[in-house]
Design a protein around this motif. Structure first.
Motif, PDB file in Angstrom:
ATOM      1  N   CYS A  11       0.831  -1.219   0.000  1.00 19.91           N
ATOM      2  CA  CYS A  11       0.000   0.000   0.000  1.00 19.91           C
ATOM      3  C   CYS A  11       0.864   1.268   0.000  1.00 19.91           C
ATOM      4  O   CYS A  11       1.659   1.490   0.906  1.00 19.91           O
ATOM      5  CB  CYS A  11      -0.926   0.006   1.214  1.00 19.91           C
ATOM      6  SG  CYS A  11      -1.845   1.559   1.366  1.00 19.91           S
ATOM      7  N   PRO A  12       0.684   2.144  -0.998  1.00 18.56           N
ATOM      8  CA  PRO A  12       1.496   3.368  -1.050  1.00 18.56           C
ATOM      9  C   PRO A  12       1.173   4.347   0.081  1.00 18.56           C
ATOM     10  O   PRO A  12       2.026   5.138   0.475  1.00 18.56           O
ATOM     11  CB  PRO A  12       1.144   3.968  -2.415  1.00 18.56           C
ATOM     12  CG  PRO A  12      -0.196   3.397  -2.760  1.00 18.56           C
ATOM     13  CD  PRO A  12      -0.251   2.041  -2.129  1.00 18.56           C
ATOM     14  N   TYR A  13      -0.059   4.292   0.595  1.00 20.54           N
ATOM     15  CA  TYR A  13      -0.418   5.207   1.688  1.00 20.54           C
ATOM     16  C   TYR A  13       0.276   4.758   2.978  1.00 20.54           C
ATOM     17  O   TYR A  13       0.772   5.579   3.746  1.00 20.54           O
ATOM     18  CB  TYR A  13      -1.938   5.253   1.875  1.00 20.54           C
ATOM     19  CG  TYR A  13      -2.670   5.700   0.638  1.00 20.54           C
ATOM     20  CD1 TYR A  13      -2.843   7.047   0.354  1.00 20.54           C
ATOM     21  CD2 TYR A  13      -3.181   4.769  -0.265  1.00 20.54           C
ATOM     22  CE1 TYR A  13      -3.508   7.461  -0.786  1.00 20.54           C
ATOM     23  CE2 TYR A  13      -3.856   5.171  -1.409  1.00 20.54           C
ATOM     24  CZ  TYR A  13      -4.009   6.508  -1.672  1.00 20.54           C
ATOM     25  OH  TYR A  13      -4.663   6.918  -2.812  1.00 20.54           O
ATOM     26  N   ARG A  16       3.851   5.871   2.864  1.00 24.48           N
ATOM     27  CA  ARG A  16       4.072   7.276   3.258  1.00 24.48           C
ATOM     28  C   ARG A  16       4.416   7.353   4.747  1.00 24.48           C
ATOM     29  O   ARG A  16       5.307   8.101   5.156  1.00 24.48           O
ATOM     30  CB  ARG A  16       2.792   8.094   3.054  1.00 24.48           C
ATOM     31  CG  ARG A  16       2.403   8.358   1.637  1.00 24.48           C
ATOM     32  CD  ARG A  16       0.995   8.942   1.602  1.00 24.48           C
ATOM     33  NE  ARG A  16       0.855   9.972   0.596  1.00 24.48           N
ATOM     34  CZ  ARG A  16      -0.146  10.842   0.538  1.00 24.48           C
ATOM     35  NH1 ARG A  16      -1.095  10.817   1.439  1.00 24.48           N
ATOM     36  NH2 ARG A  16      -0.194  11.747  -0.397  1.00 24.48           N
ATOM     37  N   LYS A  38     -10.451  -8.605   6.186  1.00 26.62           N
ATOM     38  CA  LYS A  38     -10.043  -7.705   7.281  1.00 26.62           C
ATOM     39  C   LYS A  38     -10.497  -8.271   8.620  1.00 26.62           C
ATOM     40  O   LYS A  38     -11.676  -8.614   8.779  1.00 26.62           O
ATOM     41  CB  LYS A  38     -10.673  -6.324   7.070  1.00 26.62           C
ATOM     42  CG  LYS A  38     -10.181  -5.624   5.819  1.00 26.62           C
ATOM     43  CD  LYS A  38     -10.955  -4.342   5.586  1.00 26.62           C
ATOM     44  CE  LYS A  38     -10.637  -3.796   4.202  1.00 26.62           C
ATOM     45  NZ  LYS A  38     -11.558  -2.757   3.767  1.00 26.62           N
ATOM     46  N   GLY A  49     -11.920   1.392   7.407  1.00 25.16           N
ATOM     47  CA  GLY A  49     -11.522   0.045   6.995  1.00 25.16           C
ATOM     48  C   GLY A  49     -10.297   0.068   6.096  1.00 25.16           C
ATOM     49  O   GLY A  49     -10.017  -0.887   5.370  1.00 25.16           O
ATOM     50  N   LYS A  50      -9.559   1.192   6.122  1.00 25.42           N
ATOM     51  CA  LYS A  50      -8.381   1.302   5.250  1.00 25.42           C
ATOM     52  C   LYS A  50      -7.095   1.371   6.055  1.00 25.42           C
ATOM     53  O   LYS A  50      -7.096   1.891   7.186  1.00 25.42           O
ATOM     54  CB  LYS A  50      -8.481   2.574   4.384  1.00 25.42           C
ATOM     55  CG  LYS A  50      -9.636   2.496   3.417  1.00 25.42           C
ATOM     56  CD  LYS A  50      -9.716   3.745   2.571  1.00 25.42           C
ATOM     57  CE  LYS A  50     -10.946   3.602   1.697  1.00 25.42           C
ATOM     58  NZ  LYS A  50     -10.918   4.303   0.478  1.00 25.42           N
ATOM     59  N   VAL A  51      -6.024   0.870   5.449  1.00 24.81           N
ATOM     60  CA  VAL A  51      -4.695   1.036   6.028  1.00 24.81           C
ATOM     61  C   VAL A  51      -4.050   2.250   5.360  1.00 24.81           C
ATOM     62  O   VAL A  51      -4.393   2.558   4.211  1.00 24.81           O
ATOM     63  CB  VAL A  51      -3.821  -0.228   5.808  1.00 24.81           C
ATOM     64  CG1 VAL A  51      -4.323  -1.368   6.656  1.00 24.81           C
ATOM     65  CG2 VAL A  51      -3.739  -0.632   4.349  1.00 24.81           C
ATOM     66  N   GLU A  64      -5.865   7.603   8.267  1.00 27.70           N
ATOM     67  CA  GLU A  64      -5.502   8.573   7.227  1.00 27.70           C
ATOM     68  C   GLU A  64      -3.999   8.879   7.296  1.00 27.70           C
ATOM     69  O   GLU A  64      -3.516   9.472   8.266  1.00 27.70           O
ATOM     70  CB  GLU A  64      -6.306   9.880   7.315  1.00 27.70           C
ATOM     71  CG  GLU A  64      -7.757   9.737   6.891  1.00 27.70           C
ATOM     72  CD  GLU A  64      -7.920   9.327   5.430  1.00 27.70           C
ATOM     73  OE1 GLU A  64      -7.076   9.697   4.595  1.00 27.70           O
ATOM     74  OE2 GLU A  64      -8.867   8.605   5.129  1.00 27.70           O
ATOM     75  N   SER A  65      -3.301   8.497   6.217  1.00 23.15           N
ATOM     76  CA  SER A  65      -1.840   8.619   6.204  1.00 23.15           C
ATOM     77  C   SER A  65      -1.359  10.056   6.460  1.00 23.15           C
ATOM     78  O   SER A  65      -0.375  10.269   7.172  1.00 23.15           O
ATOM     79  CB  SER A  65      -1.280   8.107   4.872  1.00 23.15           C
ATOM     80  OG  SER A  65      -1.839   8.813   3.779  1.00 23.15           O
TER      81      SER A  65
END
Ligand SMILES: N[C@@H](CCC(=O)N[C@@H](CS)C(=O)NCC(=O)O)C(=O)O
Length: 215
Positions: A11-13, A16, A38, A49-51, A64-65
């Motif tokens: 994951c690019p986020y 970061r 998940k 629900g996001k990494v 939130e990155s």
């Protein structure tokens, strides 16, 4: 302070935040999850629900990155974000812009046909080119690494790999961005932000997604 980064290796986020943590030499643990399945504990702590998600002291979870990176930056000196409020706001704006570019890059990387790819690639490079007149070198604001650099390095890493597989003429035309990208790829924090077999994992991931780029 105990930091646990909830991650998915490609994951690019997430990347970061890994870059920011490595650059600031902050100790952290990584917990990988399978985004296709998940775990309940993850869904309970991340409303999107996001990494990435960052669990702090086994309690508070951040998501939130861009927010995670600001928290890391505010809690460990020296600050990467500029002191001046106007300049800091400008950096935040370009970080947000980079998030939109990452979404376009994902669409480009997972295009299923040559026609689809051509259309997305044209849009992606038009939007990327807007940075050409903005960036200083070697980094976004000159000699000092900033959170904007951490935000764009994952995008450039993927772009350089795709370009090596299949040259994209419009990337060659963006001389300042390529210089910025090269400077970022040389940084240990960027190099070490992905697994050693990242290229191979990345290729397999795109192949499984039916990407026209790896056919
Ligand atoms: N705006 C979010 C984006 C994060 C994101 O899109 N992560 C992806 C993986 S690269 C994800 O977790 N996707 C899972 C899903 O959407 O269900 C951030 O900057 O942290």
């Amino acid at each position: 302070m105990k930091l646990e980064l909830i991650s998915f290796a490609l994951c690019p986020y997430v990347q970061r935040s890994v870059i920011t943590l490595l650059h600031k030499q902050v100790r952290f643990q990584v917990t990988y999850i399978d985004l296709a399945h998940k775990p309940d504990w993850f869904l309970a702590l991340s409303p999107t629900g996001k990494v990435p998600a960052l669990r702090v002291n086994d309690e508070t979870a951040l998501f939130e990155s861009a927010v995670i990176n600001e928290y890391i930056d505010e809690t460990t000196l020296p600050r990467l974000h500029p002191e001046d409020p106007l300049e800091r706001a400008r950096h935040r704006a370009w970080i947000e812009y980079g998030a939109a570019l990452l979404a376009e890059q994902f669409a480009m990387m997972t295009a299923q046909s040559e026609e689809g790819l051509a259309a997305i690639e044209a849009r992606f490079f038009t939007n990327l080119a807007r940075l050409e007149g903005v960036v200083a070198t070697p980094f976004f604001r000159g000699r000092r690494f900033s959170l904007v650099d951490a935000a764009y390095a994952p995008l450039f890493m993927r772009l350089e790999i795709l370009h090596a597989w299949r040259p994209m003429p419009r990337w060659d035309e963006l001389a300042k961005l390529r210089a910025w990208s090269r400077a970022l790829m040389e940084l240990p924090a960027v190099r070490d932000s992905v697994p050693a077999d990242f290229r191979e994992q990345f290729r397999m991931y795109l192949r499984d997604k039916g990407s026209v780029l790896v056919k």
